[in-house]
Scaffold this motif. Structure first.
Motif, short mmCIF file in Angstrom:
data_model
loop_
_atom_site.label_atom_id
_atom_site.label_comp_id
_atom_site.label_asym_id
_atom_site.label_seq_id
_atom_site.Cartn_x
_atom_site.Cartn_y
_atom_site.Cartn_z
N LEU A 28 -12.33 -11.48 -0.34
CA LEU A 28 -12.75 -12.56 0.55
C LEU A 28 -11.71 -13.68 0.59
N SER A 29 -11.04 -13.91 -0.53
CA SER A 29 -10.06 -14.99 -0.61
C SER A 29 -8.80 -14.72 0.21
N VAL A 30 -8.44 -13.46 0.41
CA VAL A 30 -7.21 -13.15 1.13
C VAL A 30 -7.44 -12.88 2.62
N ARG A 31 -8.67 -12.83 3.04
CA ARG A 31 -8.99 -12.58 4.45
C ARG A 31 -8.92 -13.89 5.23
N SER A 32 -8.53 -13.80 6.49
CA SER A 32 -8.58 -15.00 7.33
C SER A 32 -9.98 -15.12 7.94
N TRP A 33 -10.36 -16.33 8.26
CA TRP A 33 -11.71 -16.61 8.75
C TRP A 33 -11.67 -17.35 10.07
N GLY A 34 -12.67 -17.11 10.89
CA GLY A 34 -12.79 -17.82 12.16
C GLY A 34 -13.18 -19.27 11.94
N ALA A 35 -13.19 -20.01 13.03
CA ALA A 35 -13.52 -21.43 12.97
C ALA A 35 -15.03 -21.61 13.04
N ALA A 36 -15.61 -22.05 11.93
CA ALA A 36 -17.04 -22.35 11.88
C ALA A 36 -17.33 -23.09 10.58
N GLU A 37 -18.47 -23.73 10.54
CA GLU A 37 -18.91 -24.38 9.31
C GLU A 37 -19.11 -23.31 8.24
N PRO A 38 -18.97 -23.66 6.97
CA PRO A 38 -19.11 -22.68 5.90
C PRO A 38 -20.52 -22.08 5.81
N VAL A 39 -20.57 -20.87 5.30
CA VAL A 39 -21.81 -20.13 5.07
C VAL A 39 -21.80 -19.63 3.63
N VAL A 40 -22.95 -19.69 2.97
CA VAL A 40 -23.05 -19.14 1.62
C VAL A 40 -23.67 -17.75 1.72
N LEU A 41 -22.91 -16.78 1.25
CA LEU A 41 -23.28 -15.37 1.34
C LEU A 41 -23.60 -14.84 -0.06
N GLU A 42 -24.78 -14.26 -0.21
CA GLU A 42 -25.15 -13.63 -1.48
C GLU A 42 -24.84 -12.14 -1.40
N VAL A 43 -24.01 -11.66 -2.33
CA VAL A 43 -23.61 -10.26 -2.35
C VAL A 43 -24.32 -9.56 -3.51
N ARG A 44 -24.91 -8.41 -3.20
CA ARG A 44 -25.53 -7.55 -4.22
C ARG A 44 -24.64 -6.32 -4.41
#
Length: 124
Positions: A28-44
């Motif tokens: 996730l740290s090396v991927r680029s992200w689109g322009a939007a407010e942050p989201v908290v994602l829970e991964v199982r």
């Protein structure tokens, strides 16, 4: 290139590219992200428990956090989102993404959006 693309028709679809994130935080740290407010994602992750947790994803990067998630999903579904070929809202509509905050779904769609659709061309 085709001279007349209307003469071509799709006769079938099959999976070509599968992705299993082994180190979620790094991926996730090396991927680029689109322009939007942050989201908290829970991964199982039932195989690699070190991947389990909440990640704050935004245009400024990714941070592991200890807060309530906006969305939740299995690492297998995160692999599909990671490549940008499927939207979080599509997976949510099928029950593959758990929505804790409905407003976060549109934000996640923008964050995970890509200009180029993944394609391999090699079957397995």
């Amino acid at each position: 290139m085709l001279a007349d693309r209307d003469t071509v028709r799709t006769t079938g679809l099959k999976d070509e590219t599968w992705l299993r994130l082994v180190d979620v935080e790094t991926a996730l740290s090396v991927r680029s992200w689109g322009a939007a407010e942050p989201v908290v994602l829970e991964v199982r992750d039932g195989v690699l428990p070190e991947n389990q947790g909440c990640y704050r994803i935004g245009g400024d990067g990714v941070t592991r956090v200890d807060t309530e998630p906006h969305l939740g999903l299995d690492v297998a579904d995160l692999g599909a989102l990671y490549l940008g070929d499927v939207r979080p809202s599509t997976l949510a509509a099928t029950g593959r993404v758990v929505v804790h905050d409905p407003a976060a779904l549109a934000l996640a769609d923008r964050l995970f959006a890509t200009d180029v659709v993944p394609w391999s061309g090699t079957g397995f």
